[in-house]
Write a protein that holds these residues in place. Structure first.
Motif, mmCIF file in Angstrom:
data_model
loop_
_atom_site.group_PDB
_atom_site.id
_atom_site.type_symbol
_atom_site.label_atom_id
_atom_site.label_comp_id
_atom_site.label_asym_id
_atom_site.label_seq_id
_atom_site.Cartn_x
_atom_site.Cartn_y
_atom_site.Cartn_z
ATOM 1 N N ILE A 95 0.569 -1.380 0.324
ATOM 2 C CA ILE A 95 0.189 0.053 -0.002
ATOM 3 C C ILE A 95 0.725 1.463 -0.086
ATOM 4 N N SER A 96 0.772 2.042 -1.204
ATOM 5 C CA SER A 96 1.197 3.200 -1.120
ATOM 6 C C SER A 96 0.745 4.576 0.288
ATOM 7 N N SER A 97 1.488 4.967 0.772
ATOM 8 C CA SER A 97 1.174 6.094 2.252
ATOM 9 C C SER A 97 1.396 7.220 1.855
ATOM 10 N N GLY A 98 0.833 8.318 0.838
ATOM 11 C CA GLY A 98 2.062 9.833 0.713
ATOM 12 C C GLY A 98 1.512 10.229 2.522
ATOM 13 N N ASP A 99 2.460 11.299 2.475
ATOM 14 C CA ASP A 99 2.925 12.046 4.201
ATOM 15 C C ASP A 99 1.182 12.934 5.022
ATOM 16 N N GLY A 100 0.738 12.658 4.267
ATOM 17 C CA GLY A 100 -0.505 13.188 4.969
ATOM 18 C C GLY A 100 -1.639 14.500 3.946
ATOM 19 N N GLY A 101 -0.484 15.441 4.056
ATOM 20 C CA GLY A 101 -0.239 16.915 3.293
ATOM 21 C C GLY A 101 -1.004 17.616 4.174
ATOM 22 N N GLY A 102 -0.980 18.601 4.119
ATOM 23 C CA GLY A 102 -1.060 19.749 4.811
ATOM 24 C C GLY A 102 -0.318 20.367 5.817
ATOM 25 N N ALA B 9 5.060 6.292 3.602
ATOM 26 C CA ALA B 9 5.603 5.216 3.803
ATOM 27 C C ALA B 9 5.130 3.912 2.850
ATOM 28 N N ILE B 10 5.766 3.152 2.194
ATOM 29 C CA ILE B 10 5.397 1.568 0.956
ATOM 30 C C ILE B 10 4.691 0.708 2.674
ATOM 31 N N LEU B 11 3.701 0.508 2.357
ATOM 32 C CA LEU B 11 3.348 -0.902 4.083
ATOM 33 C C LEU B 11 3.224 -2.019 3.423
ATOM 34 N N ARG C 32 7.174 11.088 -0.176
ATOM 35 C CA ARG C 32 6.128 11.566 0.578
ATOM 36 C C ARG C 32 4.679 11.830 -0.362
ATOM 37 N N ASN C 33 4.785 11.434 -2.127
ATOM 38 C CA ASN C 33 3.381 11.036 -1.819
ATOM 39 C C ASN C 33 3.541 9.724 -3.283
ATOM 40 N N PRO C 34 3.818 8.655 -2.729
ATOM 41 C CA PRO C 34 4.295 7.717 -3.889
ATOM 42 C C PRO C 34 2.852 6.973 -4.507
ATOM 43 N N TRP C 35 2.166 8.151 -5.593
ATOM 44 C CA TRP C 35 1.070 8.256 -5.883
ATOM 45 C C TRP C 35 0.660 7.051 -6.711
ATOM 46 N N VAL D 113 6.148 11.528 -5.893
ATOM 47 C CA VAL D 113 5.920 13.365 -6.215
ATOM 48 C C VAL D 113 6.886 14.118 -5.682
ATOM 49 N N GLY D 114 7.308 14.899 -6.322
ATOM 50 C CA GLY D 114 8.063 16.024 -5.288
ATOM 51 C C GLY D 114 7.342 17.176 -5.113
ATOM 52 N N ALA D 115 7.961 17.993 -4.407
ATOM 53 C CA ALA D 115 7.398 19.484 -3.984
ATOM 54 C C ALA D 115 8.284 20.675 -5.268
ATOM 55 N N GLY D 116 9.019 21.006 -4.562
ATOM 56 C CA GLY D 116 8.952 22.623 -5.694
ATOM 57 C C GLY D 116 9.576 22.164 -6.598
ATOM 58 N N ASP D 117 10.892 21.083 -6.706
ATOM 59 C CA ASP D 117 11.527 21.047 -7.288
ATOM 60 C C ASP D 117 12.162 19.624 -8.356
ATOM 61 N N TRP D 118 11.641 19.228 -7.696
ATOM 62 C CA TRP D 118 12.454 17.246 -8.136
ATOM 63 C C TRP D 118 11.628 16.445 -8.187
ATOM 64 N N GLU D 119 11.477 15.830 -9.077
ATOM 65 C CA GLU D 119 10.312 14.435 -9.359
ATOM 66 C C GLU D 119 11.591 13.480 -9.076
ATOM 67 N N GLU D 120 11.126 12.444 -8.121
ATOM 68 C CA GLU D 120 11.810 10.956 -8.099
ATOM 69 C C GLU D 120 11.095 9.991 -8.324
ATOM 70 N N ILE D 121 12.207 8.576 -9.241
ATOM 71 C CA ILE D 121 11.981 7.435 -8.948
ATOM 72 C C ILE D 121 12.585 6.479 -8.147
ATOM 73 N N ASP D 122 12.305 5.784 -7.052
ATOM 74 C CA ASP D 122 13.011 4.546 -5.785
ATOM 75 C C ASP D 122 12.605 3.765 -6.701
ATOM 76 N N ILE D 123 13.442 2.320 -6.564
ATOM 77 C CA ILE D 123 13.132 1.056 -6.083
ATOM 78 C C ILE D 123 13.189 0.897 -4.651
ATOM 79 N N ILE D 124 12.170 0.727 -4.265
ATOM 80 C CA ILE D 124 11.400 0.174 -2.625
ATOM 81 C C ILE D 124 12.140 -0.755 -1.858
#
Ligand SMILES: [Ca+2]
Ligand SMILES: [Ca+2]
Length: 384
Positions: free
Chosen positions: A173-180, A195-197, A234-237, A253-264
């Protein structure tokens, strides 16, 4: 620092729904020198599609997740679309919330179980199991819901949303940081945010409708949630397994400047919010990379790029040039492929599409969705 960038900006959606409707949906093939994107269902518009899945049942059907809370089932050969499940009455689809994920049990053919990830009116993320009906393969039993897991969302953005079964049979399960402004939760192992659950849906323990795999990395840490498989995201959509290697690929999904690909990987910390990709944010007053896993690939916010949609390592047969390449997109409309060995990144298409997800059929062929036009496209070889 800008922590307020949204994956799906509510204002942007409102703005563009008024300026681009299904009436002017482009269904002409999109062609580059080798590949074509072809709309797969004639004369049908899905409503804000954000998920494409198959049931692993050899039926050739694909299942389309609509954000408001409906799953459609499409038989591409028959050009036939049916409503498989409608839970829109219990789904909170405000801003980035909604029905965000769908996964079919590896033994779906025998047990008829599938799993959904959606947001509730009281701003929870809820993971539930449903069953297909006994007498109609194109209809789920809407009264079959069994709730497995719930956890709170700090705000309507950064909810993650992907559900994927690994080759180990566990549900990820991919979980974002919740936002806000809740980004520090991604480093807090006592919450399920950022996190990834990983859970075992075939067993239950401690009064839960699931159990925690004994080899999850934090099961022996009293203050940590045992469901956490990896964290610092942050937000592994969207994430997906490469079924050939078993590796789990995520677009964070990145914040202001960078997008990233991760191997979990089990127990790994992907750095958010200390790092955005391989760039230090100085969060917690540190830029120490000790213990952090940096992305396998990252790209900056230029040329309109601003939000990654993770894809798949292609293992199908229709498009030989994509085999062994991770195909992904940005909401800017660009589609790239990343060679999983050399990490050579190639632009495949620069489209007008708002690509919210990729998906596979049971033949491992690759599809994508365009959020605003409601069209589903398939990758095929171009006819030159
Ligand atoms: Ca949230
Ligand atoms: Ca990271």
């Amino acid at each position: 620092m800008n922590y307020s960038k949204l994956f799906l900006s509510g204002a942007f959606i409102l703005l563009c729904i008024s300026c681009k409707t299904s009436d002017d949906a482009t269904t002409e093939p999109i062609v580059n020198t080798e590949l074509t994107l072809t709309s797969v269902i004639d004369n049908y518009t899905f409503d804000q599609p954000i998920g494409i899945e198959n049931a692993g049942d050899g039926s050739g059907r694909i299942f389309i997740v609509e954000k408001e809370g409906i799953i459609k089932v499409a038989n591409l050969q028959l050009q036939d679309v049916n409503t498989f499940l409608n839970i829109s009455q219990v789904v909170n689809a405000s801003n980035e919330m909604g029905l965000l994920g769908l996964a079919f049990h590896p033994d779906y053919v025998s047990n008829g179980y599938f799993y959904v990830n959606y947001n509730t009116a009281d701003n929870l993320t809820r993971i539930s199991r449903f069953s297909v009906s006994n007498d109609n393969v194109n209809l789920a039993n809407a009264n079959s819901e069994v709730i497995l897991l719930e956890f709170p969302q700090n705000d309507t953005n950064h909810n993650g949303g992907q559900l994927s079964f690994g080759t180990d049979g566990y549900l990820y399960i991919s979980s974002g940081d919740g936002g806000g402004g809740n980004q520090e939760s991604a480093q807090d192992l006592s919450t399920l945010a950022g996190a990834i659950l990983r859970i075992d849906v075939n067993n239950s323990s401690n009064g839960l409708n699931y159990s925690i795999p004994v080899d999850n990395p934090f099961v022996n840490e009293p203050s940590a949630r045992g469901e956490i498989f990896a964290y610092g995201l942050r937000n592994p959509w969207r994430m997906s397994f490469d079924e050939q290697t078993g590796k789990l690929w995520a677009g964070d999904v990145g914040a202001g400047d960078w997008e990233e690909i991760d191997i979990i990987e089990s127990g790994a910390n992907y750095g958010w919010p200390i790092y955005e990709a391989s760039n230090c944010n100085g969060f917690f007053g540190s830029c120490d990379t000790m213990g952090l896993t940096l992305p396998v690939f990252e790209y900056p916010h230029d040329n309109g790029n601003h939000s990654i949609t993770g894809g798949f390592v292609y293992r199908g047969s229709l498009n030989p040039s994509l085999v062994g390449k991770y195909v992904y997109a940005d909401l800017s409309g660009k589609i790239w492929c990343l060679d999983v060995n050399s990490l050579e990144n190639t632009l495949l298409f620069d489209t007008e599409l708002y690509i919210t997800t990729f998906g596979l059929d049971s033949n491992k062929e690759l599809f994508l969705s365009d959020f605003f036009s409601g069209q589903i496209y398939k990758f095929e070889q171009a006819e030159m």
